[in-house]
Design a protein around this motif. Structure first.
Motif, PDB file in Angstrom:
ATOM      1  N   UNK A  77      15.887   7.881 -15.963  1.00 44.22           N
ATOM      2  CA  UNK A  77      14.481   8.738 -16.043  1.00 44.22           C
ATOM      3  C   UNK A  77      13.175   8.040 -17.028  1.00 44.22           C
ATOM      4  N   UNK A  78      13.704   7.988 -18.139  1.00 48.52           N
ATOM      5  CA  UNK A  78      12.425   7.227 -18.972  1.00 48.52           C
ATOM      6  C   UNK A  78      11.786   5.928 -18.444  1.00 48.52           C
ATOM      7  N   UNK A  79      13.000   5.080 -17.585  1.00 46.90           N
ATOM      8  CA  UNK A  79      12.527   3.974 -17.121  1.00 46.90           C
ATOM      9  C   UNK A  79      11.467   4.037 -16.010  1.00 46.90           C
ATOM     10  N   UNK A  80      12.084   5.122 -15.118  1.00 48.31           N
ATOM     11  CA  UNK A  80      10.983   5.525 -13.928  1.00 48.31           C
ATOM     12  C   UNK A  80       9.457   5.965 -14.391  1.00 48.31           C
ATOM     13  N   UNK A  81       9.573   6.471 -15.393  1.00 49.26           N
ATOM     14  CA  UNK A  81       8.604   7.148 -15.804  1.00 49.26           C
ATOM     15  C   UNK A  81       7.534   5.992 -16.259  1.00 49.26           C
ATOM     16  N   UNK A  82       8.170   5.103 -17.143  1.00 52.60           N
ATOM     17  CA  UNK A  82       7.310   4.039 -17.828  1.00 52.60           C
ATOM     18  C   UNK A  82       6.875   3.157 -16.642  1.00 52.60           C
ATOM     19  N   UNK A  83       7.841   2.988 -15.768  1.00 54.38           N
ATOM     20  CA  UNK A  83       7.233   2.071 -14.456  1.00 54.38           C
ATOM     21  C   UNK A  83       6.054   2.514 -13.733  1.00 54.38           C
ATOM     22  N   UNK A  84       6.157   3.926 -13.542  1.00 50.33           N
ATOM     23  CA  UNK A  84       5.052   4.634 -12.798  1.00 50.33           C
ATOM     24  C   UNK A  84       3.695   4.573 -13.455  1.00 50.33           C
ATOM     25  N   UNK A  85       3.936   4.778 -15.020  1.00 45.84           N
ATOM     26  CA  UNK A  85       2.659   4.836 -15.710  1.00 45.84           C
ATOM     27  C   UNK A  85       2.390   3.531 -15.885  1.00 45.84           C
ATOM     28  N   UNK A  86       2.914   2.436 -15.900  1.00 47.56           N
ATOM     29  CA  UNK A  86       2.291   1.313 -15.911  1.00 47.56           C
ATOM     30  C   UNK A  86       1.621   0.749 -14.543  1.00 47.56           C
TER      31      UNK A  86
ATOM     32  N   UNK B 165       0.955  -1.208   0.074  1.00 47.26           N
ATOM     33  CA  UNK B 165      -0.137  -0.154  -0.007  1.00 47.26           C
ATOM     34  C   UNK B 165       0.900   1.218   0.038  1.00 47.26           C
ATOM     35  N   UNK B 166       1.966   1.248  -1.173  1.00 42.21           N
ATOM     36  CA  UNK B 166       2.825   2.264  -1.061  1.00 42.21           C
ATOM     37  C   UNK B 166       2.231   3.809  -1.148  1.00 42.21           C
ATOM     38  N   UNK B 167       3.079   4.621  -0.043  1.00 39.52           N
ATOM     39  CA  UNK B 167       2.785   5.904  -0.254  1.00 39.52           C
ATOM     40  C   UNK B 167       3.802   6.559  -1.371  1.00 39.52           C
ATOM     41  N   UNK B 168       3.567   7.848  -1.626  1.00 36.93           N
ATOM     42  CA  UNK B 168       4.600   8.317  -2.584  1.00 36.93           C
ATOM     43  C   UNK B 168       5.896   8.204  -2.371  1.00 36.93           C
ATOM     44  N   UNK B 169       6.494   8.497  -1.365  1.00 37.07           N
ATOM     45  CA  UNK B 169       7.840   8.256  -1.075  1.00 37.07           C
ATOM     46  C   UNK B 169       8.454   7.257  -1.113  1.00 37.07           C
ATOM     47  N   UNK B 170       7.887   6.084  -0.539  1.00 31.49           N
ATOM     48  CA  UNK B 170       8.089   4.623  -0.585  1.00 31.49           C
ATOM     49  C   UNK B 170       8.208   4.187  -2.076  1.00 31.49           C
ATOM     50  N   UNK B 171       7.163   4.475  -3.021  1.00 32.50           N
ATOM     51  CA  UNK B 171       6.953   4.318  -4.368  1.00 32.50           C
ATOM     52  C   UNK B 171       8.161   4.811  -5.001  1.00 32.50           C
ATOM     53  N   UNK B 172       8.542   5.943  -4.897  1.00 29.44           N
ATOM     54  CA  UNK B 172       9.886   6.754  -5.433  1.00 29.44           C
ATOM     55  C   UNK B 172      11.135   5.981  -5.288  1.00 29.44           C
ATOM     56  N   UNK B 173      11.259   5.505  -4.017  1.00 29.46           N
ATOM     57  CA  UNK B 173      12.705   4.872  -3.888  1.00 29.46           C
ATOM     58  C   UNK B 173      12.510   3.563  -4.483  1.00 29.46           C
ATOM     59  N   UNK B 174      11.384   2.867  -4.654  1.00 32.39           N
ATOM     60  CA  UNK B 174      11.209   1.600  -5.119  1.00 32.39           C
ATOM     61  C   UNK B 174      11.646   1.657  -6.909  1.00 32.39           C
ATOM     62  N   UNK B 175      11.058   2.843  -7.307  1.00 27.18           N
ATOM     63  CA  UNK B 175      11.231   2.901  -8.601  1.00 27.18           C
ATOM     64  C   UNK B 175      12.806   3.291  -8.866  1.00 27.18           C
ATOM     65  N   UNK B 176      13.438   4.068  -8.078  1.00 29.29           N
ATOM     66  CA  UNK B 176      14.895   4.284  -8.168  1.00 29.29           C
ATOM     67  C   UNK B 176      15.724   2.911  -8.197  1.00 29.29           C
ATOM     68  N   UNK B 177      15.382   2.131  -7.293  1.00 29.97           N
ATOM     69  CA  UNK B 177      16.096   0.867  -6.937  1.00 29.97           C
ATOM     70  C   UNK B 177      15.701  -0.032  -8.257  1.00 29.97           C
TER      71      UNK B 177
END
Length: 282
Positions: A196-205, A127-139
């Protein structure tokens, strides 16, 4: 990567890099497309005043333009985290020499895995919040840039410039901080850009399948959350705005990455990076 001195004719590396970037038509066009998307986001208040009624194409595009800043900043934050992790990961492995090959092998193994599923798991299970989700995207976006960073750094440490600096008595830390990193700044930027595009694509999906971060009241929408809302209760036209802008932005960032690869090759002869951020060549 021998001299690490621009184009070999006395031109500073950054000037040679700019010449290389301008020589890439894709990079210049991508930069223009990204600037157009950003300008659209800035002009959204003006455009929204003349938008058609709810449900129209114009309204869908204006709503997506309102999410430009939040989407790009979320992707950029995740990309910066991925770049820091890649620099520490790949650079540390290069400095460790043979002892660091396990780190390189680990990066290659993780890079072959379907890591875009990691943000989905975080959104669905935690149930990720925005901060945790951003960290997961980066990793999730870090392993492939880490491989490229290792290749660039290892080649720089083997260069004639590094050998001359070591012969002059510079320590390994001073060599890295005062000679190697400034000389290969452009190739390292090219290596990390693809995060950067990888993170955007993953967030969109993740937003599309309703496994993105939990967005609280008053928080700005992103293209991923708009895609999820459109699938949940909107019509086909509601998918048009965020889908179109996300696609254009991903293309623009990929094209800029190609331009940065040309810039890296011009600044440091012997380094070739694909737009996806993988190192090629010797």
């Amino acid at each position: 990567m021998d001299g690490l001195a621009g184009d070999g004719f006395g031109v500073p590396p950054w000037r040679a890099a700019w010449r290389g970037f301008r020589a890439s038509r894709a990079g210049v066009h991508g930069l223009g497309a990204l600037a157009a998307v950003c300008c659209g986001g800035l002009l959204e208040p003006v455009l929204s005043a003349g938008a058609p009624t709810a449900g129209g194409v114009g309204d869908a595009v204006v709503t997506a333009l309102d999410a430009v800043a939040a989407s790009l900043l979320l992707g950029l934050a995740a990309a910066v985290l991925a770049a820091v992790a890649a620099l520490l990961w790949g650079g540390g492995a290069a400095l460790a020499g043979g002892r660091g090959m396990r780190l390189v092998t680990l990066a290659g193994f993780l890079g072959a895995l379907p890591l875009p599923l990691l943000p989905l798991m975080a959104g669905g299970l935690l149930d990720a919040d925005l901060l945790l989700f951003t960290v997961v995207l980066g990793l999730a976006a870090a392993p492939v840039p880490a491989l490229a960073v290792h290749g660039v750094t290892a080649a720089a440490l083997r260069s004639d410039m590094a050998a001359a600096a070591q012969a002059a008595g510079l320590s390994r830390g001073a060599l890295l901080g005062r000679r190697v990193l400034p000389a290969v700044a452009v190739p390292l930027l090219a290596a990390c850009w693809g995060a950067w595009p990888r993170a955007l694509a993953m967030e969109g999906f993740a937003g599309l399948v309703h496994l993105g971060p939990v967005r609280g009241a008053g928080e700005a929408a992103t293209w991923g959350s708009l895609l999820g809302d459109a699938v949940a209760g909107g019509g086909p036209l509601d998918l048009l705005g965020p889908g179109l802008l996300l696609a254009v932005t991903l293309w623009a960032l990929g094209a800029i990455g190609e331009g940065l690869a040309h810039a890296a090759a011009a600044a440091v002869p012997g380094v070739s990076l694909s737009a996806a951020g993988r190192r090629e060549g010797p």
